[in-house]
Design a protein around this motif. Structure first.
Motif, PDB file in Angstrom:
ATOM      1  N   SER A   1       0.778  -1.405   0.050  1.00 21.40           N
ATOM      2  CA  SER A   1       0.096   0.078  -0.132  1.00 21.40           C
ATOM      3  C   SER A   1       0.800   1.343  -0.224  1.00 21.40           C
ATOM      4  CB  SER A   1      -0.879  -0.072   1.370  1.00 21.40           C
ATOM      5  OG  SER A   1      -0.039   0.061   2.465  1.00 21.40           O
ATOM      6  N   LEU A   2       0.458   2.133  -0.773  1.00 24.61           N
ATOM      7  CA  LEU A   2       0.881   3.590  -0.783  1.00 24.61           C
ATOM      8  C   LEU A   2      -0.241   4.531  -0.185  1.00 24.61           C
ATOM      9  CD1 LEU A   2       2.878   5.938  -1.888  1.00 24.61           C
ATOM     10  CD2 LEU A   2       2.051   5.645  -4.069  1.00 24.61           C
ATOM     11  N   VAL A   3       0.426   5.402   0.536  1.00 29.88           N
ATOM     12  CA  VAL A   3      -0.238   6.495   1.017  1.00 29.88           C
ATOM     13  C   VAL A   3       0.359   7.913   0.391  1.00 29.88           C
ATOM     14  CG1 VAL A   3      -1.117   7.971   2.901  1.00 29.88           C
ATOM     15  CG2 VAL A   3      -1.501   5.559   3.024  1.00 29.88           C
TER      16      VAL A   3
ATOM     17  N   PHE B   1       0.085  13.050  -9.301  1.00 29.58           N
ATOM     18  CA  PHE B   1       0.922  12.652 -10.235  1.00 29.58           C
ATOM     19  C   PHE B   1       1.622  11.436  -9.559  1.00 29.58           C
ATOM     20  CE2 PHE B   1       2.978  13.504 -14.539  1.00 29.58           C
ATOM     21  CZ  PHE B   1       1.855  14.042 -14.923  1.00 29.58           C
ATOM     22  N   CYS B   2       2.144  11.541  -8.381  1.00 30.35           N
ATOM     23  CA  CYS B   2       2.565  10.427  -7.806  1.00 30.35           C
ATOM     24  C   CYS B   2       1.666   9.188  -7.770  1.00 30.35           C
ATOM     25  CB  CYS B   2       3.141  10.764  -6.336  1.00 30.35           C
ATOM     26  SG  CYS B   2       3.803   9.310  -5.343  1.00 30.35           S
ATOM     27  N   ALA B   3       0.507   9.499  -7.178  1.00 29.07           N
ATOM     28  CA  ALA B   3      -0.286   8.203  -7.074  1.00 29.07           C
ATOM     29  C   ALA B   3      -0.717   7.831  -8.436  1.00 29.07           C
ATOM     30  CB  ALA B   3      -1.688   8.986  -6.266  1.00 29.07           C
ATOM     31  N   LEU B   4      -0.894   8.525  -9.329  1.00 25.93           N
ATOM     32  CA  LEU B   4      -1.412   7.889 -10.751  1.00 25.93           C
ATOM     33  C   LEU B   4      -0.441   7.163 -11.424  1.00 25.93           C
ATOM     34  CD1 LEU B   4      -3.193  10.990 -12.263  1.00 25.93           C
ATOM     35  CD2 LEU B   4      -4.087   9.067 -10.997  1.00 25.93           C
ATOM     36  N   THR B   5       1.078   7.672 -11.301  1.00 27.71           N
ATOM     37  CA  THR B   5       2.059   7.111 -11.591  1.00 27.71           C
ATOM     38  C   THR B   5       2.342   5.730 -11.274  1.00 27.71           C
ATOM     39  OG1 THR B   5       3.343   9.261 -12.364  1.00 27.71           O
ATOM     40  CG2 THR B   5       4.578   7.263 -12.196  1.00 27.71           C
TER      41      THR B   5
ATOM     42  N   VAL C   1      -3.345   2.280  -3.709  1.00 26.49           N
ATOM     43  CA  VAL C   1      -2.804   3.799  -3.520  1.00 26.49           C
ATOM     44  C   VAL C   1      -4.128   4.506  -2.909  1.00 26.49           C
ATOM     45  CG1 VAL C   1      -1.921   5.503  -5.046  1.00 26.49           C
ATOM     46  CG2 VAL C   1      -1.189   3.226  -5.773  1.00 26.49           C
ATOM     47  N   THR C   2      -3.781   5.315  -2.178  1.00 24.32           N
ATOM     48  CA  THR C   2      -4.665   6.356  -1.413  1.00 24.32           C
ATOM     49  C   THR C   2      -4.035   7.693  -1.295  1.00 24.32           C
ATOM     50  OG1 THR C   2      -5.516   4.263  -0.112  1.00 24.32           O
ATOM     51  CG2 THR C   2      -6.163   6.739   0.570  1.00 24.32           C
ATOM     52  N   ILE C   3      -4.734   8.663  -1.766  1.00 26.53           N
ATOM     53  CA  ILE C   3      -4.381   9.885  -1.834  1.00 26.53           C
ATOM     54  C   ILE C   3      -5.309  10.695  -0.444  1.00 26.53           C
ATOM     55  CG2 ILE C   3      -4.497  12.306  -2.644  1.00 26.53           C
ATOM     56  CD1 ILE C   3      -4.456  10.914  -5.544  1.00 26.53           C
ATOM     57  N   VAL C   4      -4.475  11.099   0.584  1.00 27.53           N
ATOM     58  CA  VAL C   4      -5.092  11.693   1.647  1.00 27.53           C
ATOM     59  C   VAL C   4      -5.143  13.332   1.524  1.00 27.53           C
ATOM     60  CG1 VAL C   4      -5.015  11.981   4.183  1.00 27.53           C
ATOM     61  CG2 VAL C   4      -4.452   9.759   3.199  1.00 27.53           C
ATOM     62  N   GLU C   5      -6.306  13.991   1.494  1.00 30.02           N
ATOM     63  CA  GLU C   5      -6.225  15.383   1.518  1.00 30.02           C
ATOM     64  C   GLU C   5      -6.769  16.168   2.673  1.00 30.02           C
ATOM     65  OE1 GLU C   5      -6.345  19.396   1.006  1.00 30.02           O
ATOM     66  OE2 GLU C   5      -5.261  18.104  -0.326  1.00 30.02           O
ATOM     67  N   LYS C   6      -6.353  17.121   3.294  1.00 29.45           N
ATOM     68  CA  LYS C   6      -6.727  17.458   4.754  1.00 29.45           C
ATOM     69  C   LYS C   6      -7.758  18.380   4.632  1.00 29.45           C
ATOM     70  CE  LYS C   6      -3.678  21.320   5.006  1.00 29.45           C
ATOM     71  NZ  LYS C   6      -2.694  22.116   5.911  1.00 29.45           N
TER      72      LYS C   6
END
Length: 425
Positions: free
Chosen positions: A4-6, A16-20, A30-35
């Motif tokens: 897993s990648l956060v 771009f990191c998550a999509l790549t 893959v998970t993007i965390v936005e505050k």
């Protein structure tokens, strides 16, 4: 069990990191965390809502001249993903870019929503999870796994995230939070063992409280030269007079290159403006001699031979105590000399700054010597990666900061995917 990648941060670099990573390693979770409750907020407002995606420079040596901090770091990174790669990435996903006369590149739709929809569509197709309203406060290493601690306001009611999904651990973490304006906000990253170059504002406009020039708000000069007194800082380009002072590309570039020096001055300093950068005092004096012969009987007010905006021309004449009835032939030497000085060395006192909201950038961040430019991995903590403005890299206005975000995001994502594939069962 899949790795897993956060990715911490839902901006350009984080996406771009998550999509790549997700595209290269299909089984990576893959998970993007936005505050906040907004994704890609800088993308949305950049370029007046058009999104200045990158800049049409295709030589690395030429490109890196536009980064006051981090140029040598990016010189290595740009060999992996550069301007032409950005253009191709978006065009293969149906987003064509156009180049304007100053080199800035925008989607042909002139809408940042085009870029946002492209990135969100890609995230959806690749199965990237998105968690919003979730601020990571600490990242702890437990064995080979990272534990992420959130603040109490974390919510998982985003329509992009399954309601039963709970995030607390990860094999890989990419920190793409953007720049922090205050040193204390980096504390959770210092806890990981990283040194931070203290943040100072970059890309800001100059305040000139109560200066009569501000009465000309809205007047723009396509090419002016501005020098900060007592320094080597000088820039040339378009200049805009605002109701609070001075703005435009020349001022923003000056603020970027002088970010630390101007912060030390508490943003109070003198400047000299050359409204006619093709002239100095000597050459302009010679020009005035020929103008007196050429336009001898004409009123100076109504014969502006330099193409300056009329309101500015009249302002400078008033500042030189030249009346509206004065003709060229009878211009007294004292007034002529004062006018020449005002045209090529107009002095102003700057007292304070105003954040340029669309292009707000912070100089400072994670010390670059602690990051591998070839992978974006931390040299302090294995499997922690960085992308975007959280690092001590910043560029001038014109699409350069987004190119930094795309490049470092891509490299981080690629490195994470390749690292995780090594351990694929």
């Amino acid at each position: 069990m899949p790795k897993s990648l956060v990715v911490i941060g839902g901006g350009a670099a984080g996406f771009f990191c998550a999509l790549t990573a997700a595209k290269i390693h299909k089984d990576l979770r893959v998970t993007i965390v936005e505050k906040t409750n907004k994704l890609l907020s800088k993308v949305r407002i950049s370029g007046g809502g058009r999104c200045n995606v990158t800049h049409a420079k295709f030589e690395i040596e030429e490109m890196i001249r536009n980064y006051p901090r981090g140029a040598n770091f990016l010189k290595k990174a740009f060999h992996q993903f550069f301007t032409s790669d950005t253009i191709e990435w978006f065009e293969t996903r149906g987003v064509k870019l156009k180049t304007e006369s100053d080199g800035r590149m925008f989607p042909i739709t002139d809408s940042s929503q085009t870029i946002i929809e492209c990135l969100l569509r890609e995230a959806n197709q690749l199965g990237v999870n998105i968690m919003m309203n979730a601020e990571v406060k600490r990242v702890l290493l437990s064995g080979h796994i990272f534990e992420l601690q959130f603040n109490d306001s974390r919510r998982t009611d985003s329509p992009l995230l399954p309601t039963d999904y709970r995030l607390s651990t990860a094999d890989y973490v990419c920190i793409a939070t953007g720049g922090y304006p205050k040193p204390a906000m980096f504390e959770w990253l210092r806890e990981l063992g990283h040194a931070v170059e203290n943040p100072v504002p970059s890309l800001f406009t100059f305040n000139t409280p109560s200066h009569p020039l501000t009465q000309l708000m809205g007047v723009s000069v396509p090419n002016a030269k501005i020098k900060i007194a007592g320094t080597k800082l000088i820039q040339q380009g378009p200049l805009l007079v605002t109701h609070w002072g001075l703005s435009g590309p020349a001022i923003l570039k000056l603020s970027a290159w002088g970010a630390r020096e101007l912060a030390e001055k508490n943003w109070e300093f003198g400047i000299r403006v050359n409204w006619l950068p093709d002239f100095d005092e000597q050459s302009l004096n010679e020009k005035f001699q020929s103008l007196r012969s050429q336009y001898s009987a004409q009123k100076i007010y109504f014969k502006n031979p330099f193409g300056l905006p009329q309101r500015l021309w009249e302002f400078l004449l008033n500042a030189s105590e030249i009346s509206s009835e004065q003709n060229w032939a009878d211009l007294p030497a004292k007034n002529k000399n004062r006018m020449i000085s005002n045209l090529v060395s107009f002095e102003m006192q700057i007292k304070g700054k105003t954040t340029f909201k669309e292009e707000f950038v912070t100089a400072g961040g994670i010390r670059l010597s602690e990051i591998d430019a070839n992978t974006m991995m931390s040299k302090k903590v294995r499997n922690i990666f960085f992308a975007g403005e959280v690092m001590d890299v910043d560029g001038v206005t014109g699409g350069f900061n987004f190119q930094h975000a795309w490049t470092t995001g891509f490299i981080a994502g690629k490195s994470i995917a390749e690292e995780s594939l090594r351990f694929k069962v």
